[in-house]
Design a protein around this motif. Structure first.
Motif, PDB file in Angstrom:
ATOM      1  N   ASP A 295       0.844  -1.198   0.000  1.00 26.72           N
ATOM      2  CA  ASP A 295       0.000   0.000   0.000  1.00 26.72           C
ATOM      3  C   ASP A 295       0.880   1.249   0.000  1.00 26.72           C
ATOM      4  N   ASN A 296       1.395   1.599  -1.176  1.00 26.23           N
ATOM      5  CA  ASN A 296       2.138   2.840  -1.392  1.00 26.23           C
ATOM      6  C   ASN A 296       1.584   3.502  -2.648  1.00 26.23           C
ATOM      7  N   THR A 297       2.043   4.718  -2.953  1.00 23.27           N
ATOM      8  CA  THR A 297       1.564   5.375  -4.172  1.00 23.27           C
ATOM      9  C   THR A 297       2.147   4.733  -5.427  1.00 23.27           C
ATOM     10  N   ASN A 298       3.396   4.256  -5.373  1.00 18.84           N
ATOM     11  CA  ASN A 298       4.030   3.522  -6.482  1.00 18.84           C
ATOM     12  C   ASN A 298       3.740   4.181  -7.832  1.00 18.84           C
ATOM     13  N   ALA A 299       4.127   5.444  -7.934  1.00 20.13           N
ATOM     14  CA  ALA A 299       3.711   6.268  -9.071  1.00 20.13           C
ATOM     15  C   ALA A 299       4.381   5.888 -10.389  1.00 20.13           C
ATOM     16  N   ASP A 300       5.644   5.413 -10.342  1.00 14.18           N
ATOM     17  CA  ASP A 300       6.378   5.243 -11.598  1.00 14.18           C
ATOM     18  C   ASP A 300       6.824   3.803 -11.816  1.00 14.18           C
ATOM     19  N   ILE A 301       7.263   3.546 -13.046  1.00 12.74           N
ATOM     20  CA  ILE A 301       7.667   2.190 -13.449  1.00 12.74           C
ATOM     21  C   ILE A 301       8.823   1.690 -12.598  1.00 12.74           C
ATOM     22  N   ALA A 302       9.788   2.549 -12.332  1.00 11.61           N
ATOM     23  CA  ALA A 302      10.979   2.120 -11.586  1.00 11.61           C
ATOM     24  C   ALA A 302      10.622   1.655 -10.179  1.00 11.61           C
ATOM     25  N   THR A 303       9.723   2.359  -9.527  1.00  8.47           N
ATOM     26  CA  THR A 303       9.327   1.960  -8.167  1.00  8.47           C
ATOM     27  C   THR A 303       8.602   0.631  -8.186  1.00  8.47           C
ATOM     28  N   ARG A 304       7.697   0.456  -9.119  1.00  6.17           N
ATOM     29  CA  ARG A 304       6.937  -0.792  -9.198  1.00  6.17           C
ATOM     30  C   ARG A 304       7.824  -1.958  -9.601  1.00  6.17           C
ATOM     31  N   ALA A 305       8.872  -1.684 -10.387  1.00  8.63           N
ATOM     32  CA  ALA A 305       9.740  -2.756 -10.892  1.00  8.63           C
ATOM     33  C   ALA A 305      10.396  -3.540  -9.764  1.00  8.63           C
ATOM     34  N   SER A 306      10.706  -2.887  -8.663  1.00  6.82           N
ATOM     35  CA  SER A 306      11.362  -3.581  -7.544  1.00  6.82           C
ATOM     36  C   SER A 306      10.463  -4.667  -6.970  1.00  6.82           C
ATOM     37  N   TYR A 307       9.169  -4.402  -6.882  1.00  5.55           N
ATOM     38  CA  TYR A 307       8.240  -5.396  -6.336  1.00  5.55           C
ATOM     39  C   TYR A 307       7.954  -6.492  -7.362  1.00  5.55           C
ATOM     40  N   ALA A 414       1.257  17.291  -6.254  1.00  8.03           N
ATOM     41  CA  ALA A 414       1.978  17.716  -7.448  1.00  8.03           C
ATOM     42  C   ALA A 414       3.134  16.766  -7.741  1.00  8.03           C
ATOM     43  N   SER A 415       3.812  16.286  -6.701  1.00  8.96           N
ATOM     44  CA  SER A 415       4.925  15.358  -6.888  1.00  8.96           C
ATOM     45  C   SER A 415       4.452  14.045  -7.509  1.00  8.96           C
ATOM     46  N   PHE A 416       3.318  13.531  -7.035  1.00  8.09           N
ATOM     47  CA  PHE A 416       2.780  12.293  -7.622  1.00  8.09           C
ATOM     48  C   PHE A 416       2.441  12.508  -9.093  1.00  8.09           C
ATOM     49  N   ALA A 417       1.773  13.625  -9.386  1.00  6.85           N
ATOM     50  CA  ALA A 417       1.373  13.894 -10.768  1.00  6.85           C
ATOM     51  C   ALA A 417       2.583  13.992 -11.692  1.00  6.85           C
ATOM     52  N   ASN A 418       3.673  14.581 -11.218  1.00  9.34           N
ATOM     53  CA  ASN A 418       4.876  14.722 -12.037  1.00  9.34           C
ATOM     54  C   ASN A 418       5.546  13.386 -12.316  1.00  9.34           C
ATOM     55  N   LYS A 419       5.472  12.484 -11.348  1.00 10.93           N
ATOM     56  CA  LYS A 419       6.153  11.187 -11.493  1.00 10.93           C
ATOM     57  C   LYS A 419       5.281  10.119 -12.134  1.00 10.93           C
ATOM     58  N   TYR A 420       3.972  10.343 -12.174  1.00 12.72           N
ATOM     59  CA  TYR A 420       3.057   9.261 -12.505  1.00 12.72           C
ATOM     60  C   TYR A 420       3.261   8.719 -13.917  1.00 12.72           C
ATOM     61  N   GLN A 421       3.355   7.392 -13.982  1.00  5.68           N
ATOM     62  CA  GLN A 421       3.348   6.644 -15.248  1.00  5.68           C
ATOM     63  C   GLN A 421       2.299   5.547 -15.093  1.00  5.68           C
ATOM     64  N   GLU A 422       1.317   5.548 -15.959  1.00 10.05           N
ATOM     65  CA  GLU A 422       0.215   4.598 -15.809  1.00 10.05           C
ATOM     66  C   GLU A 422       0.725   3.160 -15.912  1.00 10.05           C
ATOM     67  N   PRO A 423       0.333   2.312 -14.983  1.00  6.78           N
ATOM     68  CA  PRO A 423       0.781   0.904 -15.025  1.00  6.78           C
ATOM     69  C   PRO A 423       0.340   0.194 -16.304  1.00  6.78           C
ATOM     70  N   GLN A 424       1.214  -0.676 -16.801  1.00  9.08           N
ATOM     71  CA  GLN A 424       0.938  -1.457 -18.004  1.00  9.08           C
ATOM     72  C   GLN A 424       1.259  -2.925 -17.736  1.00  9.08           C
ATOM     73  N   LEU A 425       0.539  -3.824 -18.422  1.00  9.13           N
ATOM     74  CA  LEU A 425       0.823  -5.249 -18.274  1.00  9.13           C
ATOM     75  C   LEU A 425       2.252  -5.587 -18.673  1.00  9.13           C
ATOM     76  N   GLN A 426       2.787  -4.820 -19.633  1.00  9.63           N
ATOM     77  CA  GLN A 426       4.148  -5.090 -20.114  1.00  9.63           C
ATOM     78  C   GLN A 426       5.215  -4.951 -19.017  1.00  9.63           C
ATOM     79  N   GLU A 427       4.874  -4.278 -17.939  1.00 11.70           N
ATOM     80  CA  GLU A 427       5.834  -4.163 -16.830  1.00 11.70           C
ATOM     81  C   GLU A 427       6.065  -5.511 -16.151  1.00 11.70           C
TER      82      GLU A 427
END
Length: 452
Positions: A295-307, A414-427
């Protein structure tokens, strides 16, 4: 006609002797000429020139030539004038506080009529459109055995959400907080142009802005696609990665729909304080063959990639729950979870302490006029009006059964909006569930009020 009621009468006058009291860091109350309980609203002054913000306590003229005469007429008819103003930035700044007091002393000195002045200094539940100052006023009037009747009250303010060119040459209103404030209290709302000049704004020329909590869908599905269940049955070891704005409902969703199963470990950076600790906790759960929800914001691809990498390492599926709340909804939730409890408690306090109004007083009322004046920044003051008689109470519902959370700053969103990358199945996700925000019905009436 006394000279103070003429347009050219803005010459220096004798400042009124106002009794000032400061209530912590939240708000300041001024009482000019010993005002009595009652209520009503309007805009009184503007800067003396074409510049946007006033330069000092003397930089103002009456909003329109007839304002002083009209205000005296209102006061003489039995109304009490109450000024309600947002003044963010006064807290801790004695010089600005003193200048604001002096400004009102000069205004009141020229008007020469009783007036209450309520100045909000913080972004807390006393700040319009939140109704904390109104409830304080009600409580104060109750002490004098006066109950405000909203049905016979009205509120006048210039933060009305009007569009550019709502009349020929008009600029867009700087905000809509006055209209929202009146709506939350079920008060009749009017603009100063309407009240003083009979210039009505058509309904299609104003709005509450891009987000209206009362218009939020009531029948949206909790999640999509619905072709697969929210949780597998039986639950197998997996990783669920949340993604969404702060205050988009992630934690409440986990507590209501996932954690009660008893099959998921819960990882949250607000609790663990760092991403490294979250990754370590996730890996420990997977080593123990436990499903885990992050349960985090996990806004970008790099952050989600670790999990995703941890899930692949342990050979388990990894899904993303994408919370669809946009910035406006998340901001609303941010204010709601920080301030709904004190607002509900303030309204309930007024309700339980309301005086027993005698039958013959139901039509004989003492009203308060709340006035709006131009402020030293983008926040402005406003007036509100009501009468003493049997009052209509604000509809409130129970508070959310969780601790009050501190209001997050706008920078967080504003920080979340700047970093946000919509999640994709390809990740590497096996599925992406799209989660709609659905307010709980038992708190919906409170959630639907205006908070910002």
């Amino acid at each position: 006609m006394f000279s103070i009621f003429e347009k050219a009468s803005n010459a220096p006058g004798t400042p009124a002797d106002i009794q000032w009291t400061t209530h912590g860091t939240s708000f300041i109350v001024g009482e000019a000429f010993h005002p009595q309980p009652g209520s009503k609203d309007q805009t009184l002054i503007k800067v003396n020139g074409k510049h946007k913000w006033p330069k000092n306590a003397d930089d103002w003229v009456w909003w329109a030539p007839g304002v002083p005469a009209h205000m005296k007429e209102v006061a003489d008819s039995g109304y009490t004038i109450v000024v309600i103003t947002n003044q963010n930035g006064l807290d801790g700044n004695k010089k600005k506080q003193d200048e604001m007091r002096l400004k009102f002393e000069k205004i009141c000195g020229r008007l020469g009529i009783p007036m209450w002045i309520l100045i909000s200094m913080q972004k807390d539940h006393y700040r319009k459109p939140m109704t904390g100052l109104w409830h304080w006023l009600e409580d104060r009037f109750n002490a004098d055995d006066v109950e405000i009747d909203r049905a016979k009250s009205y509120y006048i303010g210039d933060a009305a959400g009007r569009h550019a060119d709502w009349k020929a040459g008009a600029v867009k209103d700087f905000n809509n907080t006055d209209r929202k404030f009146a709506a939350s209290l079920d008060l009749e709302f009017r603009t100063p142009e309407d009240f003083f000049l009979n210039q009505h704004c058509p309904n299609d020329k104003w709005s509450y802005g891009p987000f209206d909590p009362k218009a939020w869908p009531k029948n949206a599905p909790l999640f999509s696609p619905t072709s697969s269940p929210l949780l597998p049955s039986p639950v197998t070891c997996e990783v669920i990665v949340f993604c969404g704005y702060p205050a988009s409902g992630k934690t409440s969703f986990a507590q209501k729909y996932i954690l009660p199963s008893g099959q998921y470990d819960y990882v949250n950076q607000d609790t663990l304080k760092s991403k490294d600790k979250c990754l370590k906790a996730t890996e420990q759960s997977l080593q123990n063959k436990r499903a885990v929800v992050v349960d985090n914001t996990n806004a970008d691809i790099a952050t989600r990639a670790s999990y995703i990498a941890l899930a692949k390492k342990h050979g388990v599926p990894v899904r993303c729950f994408l919370f669809l709340a946009d910035k406006n909804l998340a901001t609303h939730n941010n204010y709601f979870r920080a301030f709904h409890r004190p607002l509900v408690e303030a309204a309930e306090k007024v309700k339980t302490k309301a005086p027993k109004i005698r039958e013959e007083t139901n039509t004989t009322t003492t009203s308060t006029v709340t006035t709006t004046t131009t402020s030293d920044g983008p926040d402005k003051e406003s007036l509100s009006t009501s009468t003493s008689a049997s009052a209509e109470t604000v509809t409130v519902s129970k508070v959310r059964d969780e601790p009050v959370r501190e209001r997050l700053s706008e920078m967080v969103f504003a920080s979340f909006a700047n970093k946000y990358q919509e999640p994709q199945l390809q990740e590497g996700f096996t599925e992406i569930k799209r989660i709609n925000f659905v307010p709980d019905e038992d708190i919906r009436a409170t959630w639907e009020r205006w908070y910002f």
